[in-house]
Design an enzyme around this catalytic site. Structure first.
Site, PDB file in Angstrom:
ATOM      1  N   HIS A   1      -3.944   1.147   7.588  1.00 23.45           N
ATOM      2  CA  HIS A   1      -2.870   1.542   7.671  1.00 23.45           C
ATOM      3  C   HIS A   1      -2.818   2.346   6.404  1.00 23.45           C
ATOM      4  CE1 HIS A   1       1.340   1.382   7.691  1.00 23.45           C
ATOM      5  NE2 HIS A   1       1.799   2.072   7.196  1.00 23.45           N
ATOM      6  N   GLU A   2      -3.108   2.622   5.645  1.00 25.11           N
ATOM      7  CA  GLU A   2      -3.147   3.914   4.606  1.00 25.11           C
ATOM      8  C   GLU A   2      -4.209   4.884   5.101  1.00 25.11           C
ATOM      9  OE1 GLU A   2      -0.895   3.338   2.740  1.00 25.11           O
ATOM     10  OE2 GLU A   2      -0.209   1.189   3.228  1.00 25.11           O
TER      11      GLU A   2
ATOM     12  N   HIS B   1      -2.599   7.261   6.894  1.00 26.67           N
ATOM     13  CA  HIS B   1      -1.506   8.126   6.565  1.00 26.67           C
ATOM     14  C   HIS B   1      -2.209   9.644   6.028  1.00 26.67           C
ATOM     15  CE1 HIS B   1       2.179   6.152   6.614  1.00 26.67           C
ATOM     16  NE2 HIS B   1       2.010   5.461   5.620  1.00 26.67           N
TER      17      HIS B   1
ATOM     18  N   GLY C   1       0.785  -1.483  -0.424  1.00 33.86           N
ATOM     19  CA  GLY C   1       0.074   0.216  -0.079  1.00 33.86           C
ATOM     20  C   GLY C   1       0.772   1.725   0.246  1.00 33.86           C
TER      21      GLY C   1
ATOM     22  N   GLN D   1       3.271  10.120   1.085  1.00 39.57           N
ATOM     23  CA  GLN D   1       4.010   9.154   1.496  1.00 39.57           C
ATOM     24  C   GLN D   1       4.814   9.959  -0.250  1.00 39.57           C
ATOM     25  OE1 GLN D   1       2.350   5.059   2.004  1.00 39.57           O
ATOM     26  NE2 GLN D   1       4.851   4.806   2.801  1.00 39.57           N
TER      27      GLN D   1
ATOM     28  N   CYS E   1       6.238   0.096   6.741  1.00 40.77           N
ATOM     29  CA  CYS E   1       6.110   1.041   6.186  1.00 40.77           C
ATOM     30  C   CYS E   1       6.949   1.518   5.709  1.00 40.77           C
ATOM     31  CB  CYS E   1       5.374   1.816   6.844  1.00 40.77           C
ATOM     32  SG  CYS E   1       4.656   3.861   6.406  1.00 40.77           S
ATOM     33  N   LEU E   2       6.659   2.131   4.396  1.00 36.76           N
ATOM     34  CA  LEU E   2       7.557   2.493   2.682  1.00 36.76           C
ATOM     35  C   LEU E   2       8.718   3.737   3.805  1.00 36.76           C
ATOM     36  CD1 LEU E   2       5.529   1.838  -0.169  1.00 36.76           C
ATOM     37  CD2 LEU E   2       7.743   0.034   0.673  1.00 36.76           C
TER      38      LEU E   2
HETATM   39 NI    NI Z   1       2.257   3.138   5.177  1.00 38.99          NI
END
Ligand code: NI
Length: 183
Positions: free
Chosen positions: A144-145, A148, A47, A52, A102-103
């Site tokens: 999670h997304e 963000h 995701g 991000q 998480c990226l």
């Molecule tokens: Ni993340």
């Protein structure tokens, strides 16, 4: 198409509240969605949210693995899904602990409580309204997304920061986590 630079924890864009997308026909928005999918895939994520990639807009993309072919077959990636101006609500009160990364926080993993079942709504890139129920990993990734988009990172949701670990040390954490669902 382009790979976008991924913001890392500490950059203010990850702590800002993203604004709704007003014009889905804007070619810049369409290009951003395509580039987000390409960036997510290149980074090996499941995701990605627009903040991000330094765009404070309410857009998320998700591509989940699905094990279709039985236990000996590796998970097959599903089609990528983009949701614009998404909202989610829990379908009941059940919360499950599961592993997240998480990226924007490379190298770390943590155990995070999330609702097991959610209802999500949003717009597809075509402008159509999308609504559905999700559970398990899909529900976790969507929560999670969407977090963000409100400047929330998964460590904020953790109830025990001793369960935040480097990926290389993950076996130690999992050994002590018997009984938790491992997404
Ligand atoms: Ni993340």
């Amino acid at each position: 198409m382009a790979f976008l630079k991924i913001a890392r924890m500490g950059h203010p864009v990850l702590r800002s509240r993203a604004r709704p997308v007003e014009d889905l026909s804007d070619p810049e928005i369409r290009r951003l969605i395509r580039d987000m999918i390409e960036t997510m895939d290149d980074a090996g994520g499941v995701g990605l949210a627009a903040p991000q990639v330094h765009e404070a807009l309410r857009i998320v993309v998700v591509r989940l693995p699905r094990a279709d072919g039985g236990p000996d077959t590796p998970p097959v990636p599903t089609g990528a899904v983009a949701l614009v101006n998404p909202s989610i609500e829990p379908l009941d009160e059940e919360v499950v602990a599961g592993l997240e990364g998480c990226l924007s926080i490379p190298g770390l993993r943590g155990i995070v409580p999330r609702y097991r079942r959610i209802l999500y709504r949003g717009l597809a890139p075509s402008g159509e309204t999308v609504e559905g129920e999700a559970d398990g990993l899909e529900a976790r990734v969507l929560q999670h997304e969407v977090d963000h988009l409100d400047g929330v990172l998964y460590p904020d949701r953790m109830t025990d920061l001793r369960q935040l670990t480097f990926e290389t040390e993950l076996p130690f954490l999992l050994r002590g986590m018997e009984g938790a669902e491992q997404d």
